[in-house]
Design a protein around this motif. Structure first.
Motif, mmCIF file in Angstrom:
data_model
loop_
_atom_site.group_PDB
_atom_site.id
_atom_site.type_symbol
_atom_site.label_atom_id
_atom_site.label_comp_id
_atom_site.label_asym_id
_atom_site.label_seq_id
_atom_site.Cartn_x
_atom_site.Cartn_y
_atom_site.Cartn_z
ATOM 1 N N THR A 79 0.675 -1.048 -0.044
ATOM 2 C CA THR A 79 -0.051 0.101 0.016
ATOM 3 C C THR A 79 0.829 1.233 -0.035
ATOM 4 O O THR A 79 1.821 1.062 0.898
ATOM 5 N N SER A 80 0.578 2.133 -1.011
ATOM 6 C CA SER A 80 1.239 3.227 -0.990
ATOM 7 C C SER A 80 0.530 4.508 -1.143
ATOM 8 O O SER A 80 -0.677 4.297 -1.529
ATOM 9 N N LYS A 81 1.081 5.769 -0.959
ATOM 10 C CA LYS A 81 0.482 6.961 -1.373
ATOM 11 C C LYS A 81 0.032 7.030 -2.551
ATOM 12 O O LYS A 81 -1.032 7.857 -2.973
ATOM 13 N N ALA A 82 0.999 6.577 -3.598
ATOM 14 C CA ALA A 82 0.422 6.712 -5.126
ATOM 15 C C ALA A 82 1.074 5.605 -5.733
ATOM 16 O O ALA A 82 1.804 4.821 -5.159
ATOM 17 N N PRO A 83 0.798 5.478 -7.026
ATOM 18 C CA PRO A 83 1.383 4.167 -7.742
ATOM 19 C C PRO A 83 2.756 4.215 -7.619
ATOM 20 O O PRO A 83 3.403 5.112 -7.950
ATOM 21 N N LEU A 84 3.049 2.960 -7.550
ATOM 22 C CA LEU A 84 4.819 2.800 -7.517
ATOM 23 C C LEU A 84 5.166 2.183 -8.893
ATOM 24 O O LEU A 84 4.317 1.558 -9.463
ATOM 25 N N THR A 85 6.198 2.714 -9.200
ATOM 26 C CA THR A 85 6.889 2.015 -10.368
ATOM 27 C C THR A 85 7.193 0.447 -10.164
ATOM 28 O O THR A 85 7.639 0.424 -9.104
ATOM 29 N N GLU A 86 6.994 -0.190 -11.362
ATOM 30 C CA GLU A 86 7.552 -1.599 -11.110
ATOM 31 C C GLU A 86 8.924 -1.710 -10.916
ATOM 32 O O GLU A 86 9.458 -2.598 -10.108
ATOM 33 N N ASP A 87 9.541 -0.843 -11.523
ATOM 34 C CA ASP A 87 11.091 -0.944 -11.422
ATOM 35 C C ASP A 87 11.491 -0.582 -10.071
ATOM 36 O O ASP A 87 12.568 -1.321 -9.581
ATOM 37 N N ALA A 88 11.032 0.363 -9.254
ATOM 38 C CA ALA A 88 11.184 0.685 -7.946
ATOM 39 C C ALA A 88 10.833 -0.783 -6.940
ATOM 40 O O ALA A 88 11.730 -0.985 -6.008
ATOM 41 N N VAL A 89 9.811 -1.458 -7.319
ATOM 42 C CA VAL A 89 9.384 -2.458 -6.421
ATOM 43 C C VAL A 89 10.367 -3.634 -6.684
ATOM 44 O O VAL A 89 11.055 -4.322 -5.872
ATOM 45 N N ARG A 90 10.902 -3.666 -8.141
ATOM 46 C CA ARG A 90 11.652 -4.833 -8.361
ATOM 47 C C ARG A 90 13.209 -4.617 -7.826
ATOM 48 O O ARG A 90 13.801 -5.362 -7.298
ATOM 49 N N ALA A 91 13.591 -3.398 -7.791
ATOM 50 C CA ALA A 91 15.062 -3.064 -7.458
ATOM 51 C C ALA A 91 14.969 -3.479 -5.601
ATOM 52 O O ALA A 91 15.838 -4.151 -5.270
ATOM 53 N N ALA A 92 13.856 -3.078 -5.064
ATOM 54 C CA ALA A 92 13.723 -3.590 -3.677
ATOM 55 C C ALA A 92 13.615 -5.040 -3.262
ATOM 56 O O ALA A 92 14.441 -5.416 -2.446
ATOM 57 N N VAL A 93 12.914 -5.591 -4.260
ATOM 58 C CA VAL A 93 12.744 -7.093 -4.018
ATOM 59 C C VAL A 93 14.235 -7.891 -4.428
ATOM 60 O O VAL A 93 14.658 -8.665 -3.757
ATOM 61 N N ASP A 94 14.980 -7.257 -5.481
ATOM 62 C CA ASP A 94 16.234 -7.721 -5.867
ATOM 63 C C ASP A 94 17.155 -7.455 -4.603
ATOM 64 O O ASP A 94 18.141 -8.504 -4.388
ATOM 65 N N GLU A 95 17.249 -6.411 -4.016
ATOM 66 C CA GLU A 95 18.037 -6.099 -3.082
ATOM 67 C C GLU A 95 17.799 -6.821 -1.846
ATOM 68 O O GLU A 95 18.825 -7.399 -1.127
ATOM 69 N N ALA A 96 16.754 -7.533 -1.550
ATOM 70 C CA ALA A 96 16.217 -8.414 -0.520
ATOM 71 C C ALA A 96 16.639 -9.861 -1.011
ATOM 72 O O ALA A 96 16.771 -10.742 -0.124
#
Length: 105
Positions: A79-96
């Motif tokens: 859940t976010s204040k505005a739509p997230l870019t898939e690239d931002a989510v992908r980068a976070a998941v990759d970092e994990a």
């Protein structure tokens, strides 16, 4: 995450060869607002530690207000204040250390 370690993972789990750490979803609740909720499919989660790692990284994206990761289904609800870019989510998941397959269908 600020510290990185390399641990051999024979089965892709971050905890034990059987993939168990503890049961239950990892929830990170930052604040409650009227926002956008998106569900993503993530590959590689096997336990509660995995859930927590993914939730911690995604919660660091600007605008994210809550994250709920469930290893049993591979689903991560963001859940976010505005739509997230898939690239931002992908980068976070990759970092994990996991693989974002994309939005859940």
């Amino acid at each position: 995450m600020t510290a990185e370690t390399e641990t051999p993972q024979s089965t892709g789990s971050c905890c034990t060869p059987t993939g168990s750490c503890h049961d239950g979803a990892a929830d990170v609740q930052i604040e409650q607002t009227d926002a956008v909720t998106t569900v993503y499919q993530v590959k590689g989660m096997t336990c509660g530690h995995c859930e927590g790692s993914i939730a911690e990284e995604i919660s660091g994206i600007a605008g994210v207000t809550s994250v709920a990761a469930v290893a049993a289904t591979g689903l991560v609800t963001v859940t976010s204040k505005a739509p997230l870019t898939e690239d931002a989510v992908r980068a976070a998941v990759d970092e994990a250390g996991y693989e974002l397959l994309g939005p859940a269908t």
